[in-house]
Design a protein around this motif. Structure first.
Motif, PDB file in Angstrom:
ATOM      1  N   GLN A  32       0.822  -1.212   0.000  1.00  0.00           N
ATOM      2  CA  GLN A  32       0.000   0.000   0.000  1.00  0.00           C
ATOM      3  C   GLN A  32       0.857   1.263   0.000  1.00  0.00           C
ATOM      4  O   GLN A  32       0.464   2.294   0.535  1.00  0.00           O
ATOM      5  CB  GLN A  32      -0.917   0.002   1.217  1.00  0.00           C
ATOM      6  CG  GLN A  32      -1.786  -1.242   1.355  1.00  0.00           C
ATOM      7  CD  GLN A  32      -2.483  -1.616   0.077  1.00  0.00           C
ATOM      8  OE1 GLN A  32      -2.469  -2.758  -0.341  1.00  0.00           O
ATOM      9  NE2 GLN A  32      -3.100  -0.644  -0.573  1.00  0.00           N
ATOM     10  N   ALA A  33       2.016   1.183  -0.623  1.00  0.00           N
ATOM     11  CA  ALA A  33       2.910   2.337  -0.677  1.00  0.00           C
ATOM     12  C   ALA A  33       2.327   3.440  -1.557  1.00  0.00           C
ATOM     13  O   ALA A  33       1.435   3.220  -2.381  1.00  0.00           O
ATOM     14  CB  ALA A  33       4.276   1.906  -1.210  1.00  0.00           C
ATOM     15  N   SER A  34       2.881   4.617  -1.384  1.00  0.00           N
ATOM     16  CA  SER A  34       2.474   5.771  -2.183  1.00  0.00           C
ATOM     17  C   SER A  34       3.396   5.991  -3.370  1.00  0.00           C
ATOM     18  O   SER A  34       3.253   6.994  -4.087  1.00  0.00           O
ATOM     19  CB  SER A  34       2.439   7.020  -1.292  1.00  0.00           C
ATOM     20  OG  SER A  34       1.499   6.851  -0.254  1.00  0.00           O
ATOM     21  N   ALA A  35       4.347   5.092  -3.567  1.00  0.00           N
ATOM     22  CA  ALA A  35       5.241   5.123  -4.723  1.00  0.00           C
ATOM     23  C   ALA A  35       5.477   3.685  -5.174  1.00  0.00           C
ATOM     24  O   ALA A  35       5.499   2.770  -4.351  1.00  0.00           O
ATOM     25  CB  ALA A  35       6.569   5.787  -4.365  1.00  0.00           C
ATOM     26  N   PRO A  36       5.657   3.464  -6.474  1.00  0.00           N
ATOM     27  CA  PRO A  36       5.918   2.101  -6.963  1.00  0.00           C
ATOM     28  C   PRO A  36       7.204   1.542  -6.380  1.00  0.00           C
ATOM     29  O   PRO A  36       8.143   2.275  -6.062  1.00  0.00           O
ATOM     30  CB  PRO A  36       6.043   2.292  -8.481  1.00  0.00           C
ATOM     31  CG  PRO A  36       5.334   3.569  -8.780  1.00  0.00           C
ATOM     32  CD  PRO A  36       5.547   4.438  -7.569  1.00  0.00           C
ATOM     33  N   MET A  37       7.249   0.229  -6.244  1.00  0.00           N
ATOM     34  CA  MET A  37       8.414  -0.426  -5.649  1.00  0.00           C
ATOM     35  C   MET A  37       9.692  -0.163  -6.436  1.00  0.00           C
ATOM     36  O   MET A  37      10.789  -0.149  -5.857  1.00  0.00           O
ATOM     37  CB  MET A  37       8.172  -1.930  -5.524  1.00  0.00           C
ATOM     38  CG  MET A  37       8.031  -2.662  -6.841  1.00  0.00           C
ATOM     39  SD  MET A  37       7.658  -4.423  -6.624  1.00  0.00           S
ATOM     40  CE  MET A  37       5.882  -4.381  -6.379  1.00  0.00           C
ATOM     41  N   GLU A  38       9.573   0.071  -7.727  1.00  0.00           N
ATOM     42  CA  GLU A  38      10.758   0.354  -8.531  1.00  0.00           C
ATOM     43  C   GLU A  38      11.419   1.663  -8.094  1.00  0.00           C
ATOM     44  O   GLU A  38      12.645   1.796  -8.139  1.00  0.00           O
ATOM     45  CB  GLU A  38      10.389   0.399 -10.012  1.00  0.00           C
ATOM     46  CG  GLU A  38      10.015  -0.946 -10.606  1.00  0.00           C
ATOM     47  CD  GLU A  38       8.575  -1.378 -10.318  1.00  0.00           C
ATOM     48  OE1 GLU A  38       8.194  -2.510 -10.679  1.00  0.00           O
ATOM     49  OE2 GLU A  38       7.819  -0.566  -9.708  1.00  0.00           O
ATOM     50  N   GLU A  39      10.615   2.631  -7.666  1.00  0.00           N
ATOM     51  CA  GLU A  39      11.180   3.882  -7.147  1.00  0.00           C
ATOM     52  C   GLU A  39      11.879   3.644  -5.812  1.00  0.00           C
ATOM     53  O   GLU A  39      12.925   4.234  -5.532  1.00  0.00           O
ATOM     54  CB  GLU A  39      10.085   4.935  -7.000  1.00  0.00           C
ATOM     55  CG  GLU A  39       9.534   5.448  -8.326  1.00  0.00           C
ATOM     56  CD  GLU A  39       8.558   6.591  -8.141  1.00  0.00           C
ATOM     57  OE1 GLU A  39       8.568   7.227  -7.065  1.00  0.00           O
ATOM     58  OE2 GLU A  39       7.771   6.845  -9.074  1.00  0.00           O
ATOM     59  N   THR A  40      11.296   2.789  -4.988  1.00  0.00           N
ATOM     60  CA  THR A  40      11.947   2.420  -3.730  1.00  0.00           C
ATOM     61  C   THR A  40      13.295   1.776  -3.997  1.00  0.00           C
ATOM     62  O   THR A  40      14.297   2.092  -3.344  1.00  0.00           O
ATOM     63  CB  THR A  40      11.053   1.448  -2.937  1.00  0.00           C
ATOM     64  OG1 THR A  40       9.815   2.085  -2.626  1.00  0.00           O
ATOM     65  CG2 THR A  40      11.743   0.990  -1.663  1.00  0.00           C
ATOM     66  N   ALA A  41      13.326   0.872  -4.973  1.00  0.00           N
ATOM     67  CA  ALA A  41      14.577   0.182  -5.299  1.00  0.00           C
ATOM     68  C   ALA A  41      15.646   1.168  -5.753  1.00  0.00           C
ATOM     69  O   ALA A  41      16.814   1.046  -5.371  1.00  0.00           O
ATOM     70  CB  ALA A  41      14.314  -0.870  -6.376  1.00  0.00           C
TER      71      ALA A  41
END
Length: 430
Positions: free
Chosen positions: A132-141
């Motif tokens: 339920q993040a507010s940014a896609p996981m690719e941005e986190t990576a």
């Protein structure tokens, strides 16, 4: 992390600055940190982050459980250097902390997930990115820039979507999959209900979905069906405000185009339909294992028998957690559940812990009771509210400093030494 001075260095920097008239800009005391965060958040954000289920008895039980255990300081032991490192899931780790997943953190700060990921990476602490993040996981990576991060999975009703999310996590470099089991329906959260506010219904916290090709296909089909059914009734002012909120958070070229498009609204409606499922059983874990090479960690274990079933299913770890008290009112305090789970697991897989942790002494108690890693939740969200990425960094520094000093003062040099029988006793006596 082996150092003679992690805690002392943090203290010294604060006291030296204080001598020159500067106080910590992120409060150190947990109560003051919470107050500062409340001032920094909107009413809706505060209700969502700080609130728990029902009367919030479980959240209180989480804290009370820590009071039922006392650390026993030992003296005249050589603790000139301490080692906060540990090894879990086949990796050496500088600290025994992870950042527990928290959803819809865009309510707190626009760059929430990226900011938190950067702070965690700088501290050498794995960040568990929420479904339920507010940014896609690719941005986190990209934000962690090669540092370790994990992906937390809410199991959707749509199996293709689950498969897609898991494969994206693998491709983006996640090193573990944390499957949250205790939120197949949302708990009765009175603070949110009083405000009539669910962030996901306003398009917040669904970025993992709107960036997913399987979900986007579901949304397009739904939007086409909605258009074919004809115009909707004229919306109220409140509905228009919600639509604007949804459109702002939906990916697209311009706000005006998103506002006119049926896709953002269809995305929210699709999410609400497929978010989670309540018919999962232990048998479904075999299906998930077939679809990922990542270690699978089950989050939400509160009973030793469930820990045993998890081992039978071949998972790689369990997390003792009651979701920070957010799901079941009147449930057992998470720390109260930890010893029985640790005893049943008996070292066969790592046991992680979260719920109710507010400082380094809490971390020490959880480690002493057998946790291999300890998850920090609301405190990092409060740091985010107060100071963004730097605020999260300050909270992590303070928790680790207190853990280091607590270890020194109870007479242990390593995280593993905290498990000695003479370090922790029940509050009723020895």
């Amino acid at each position: 992390m082996t150092s003679p001075s992690v805690g002392r260095a943090a203290q010294s920097s604060v006291y030296r600055a204080g001598a020159l008239g500067t106080r910590p800009w992120v409060p150190v005391a947990p109560v003051r940190l919470e107050r500062a965060a409340r001032r920094a958040m909107s009413r809706r954000a505060w209700a969502y982050v700080a609130g728990s289920a029902g009367t919030e008895a479980t959240a209180a039980a989480n804290r009370a459980a820590f009071d039922r255990w006392h650390l026993v300081p030992r003296v005249l032991r050589d603790v000139a250097t301490r080692d906060l490192s540990t090894e879990v899931l086949g990796r050496h780790r500088d600290t025994p902390l992870v950042l527990a997943p928290m959803g819809a953190m865009g309510l707190v700060r626009g760059d929430a997930d990226v900011a938190v990921a950067r702070a965690a990476a700088a501290a050498g602490v794995p960040y568990v990115a929420s479904t339920q993040a507010s940014a896609p996981m690719e941005e986190t990576a990209r934000a962690v820039d090669g540092a370790e991060w994990w992906f937390q999975l809410y199991w959707s009703k749509d199996d293709e979507l689950v498969t897609s999310l898991v494969r994206r996590a693998e491709a983006a470099g996640a090193s573990a999959l944390v499957v949250t089991l205790d939120t197949h329906v949302l708990g009765w959260r009175a603070r949110d209900l009083d405000l009539g506010h669910l962030p996901f219904a306003r398009g917040e916290g669904i970025a993992q979905y709107t960036s997913d090709p399987v979900f986007v296909d579901l949304v397009r089909r739904r939007a086409a069906a909605a258009v074919a059914s004809g115009p909707r009734p004229r919306p109220t002012p409140a509905a228009l405000a919600t639509l604007a909120s949804i459109a702002r958070r939906h990916p697209g070229r311009s706000f005006a185009e998103r506002l006119r498009s049926p896709l953002p609204r269809a995305a929210v409606e699709t999410f609400l339909d497929v978010f989670s499922r309540s018919d999962l059983t232990w048998d479904h874990l075999a299906w998930l294992r077939e679809r990922t090479r990542l270690p699978i960690v089950l989050k939400g274990i509160q009973h030793a028998d469930d820990a045993e079933r998890a081992l039978d299913a071949g998972v790689d770890g369990v997390v003792v957690s009651n979701h920070g008290g957010r799901q079941v009112d009147g449930a057992v305090g998470a720390l109260d559940a930890l010893p029985a789970v640790v005893a049943r697991v008996d070292g066969r897989v790592p046991v992680l812990f979260d719920s109710g942790v507010r400082g380094g002494a809490d971390v020490a108690k959880a480690l002493a009771l057998g946790a291999d890693l300890v998850g920090l939740g609301r405190p990092w969200a409060y740091g985010l509210a107060v100071g963004g990425s730097e605020g999260v960094d300050e909270v992590l520094r303070n928790v680790l400093a207190e853990l280091d000093l607590t270890m020194a003062l109870v007479g242990v040099r390593t995280v593993r030494d905290l498990r000695d029988d003479d370090v922790l006793v029940p509050a009723t006596g020895r």
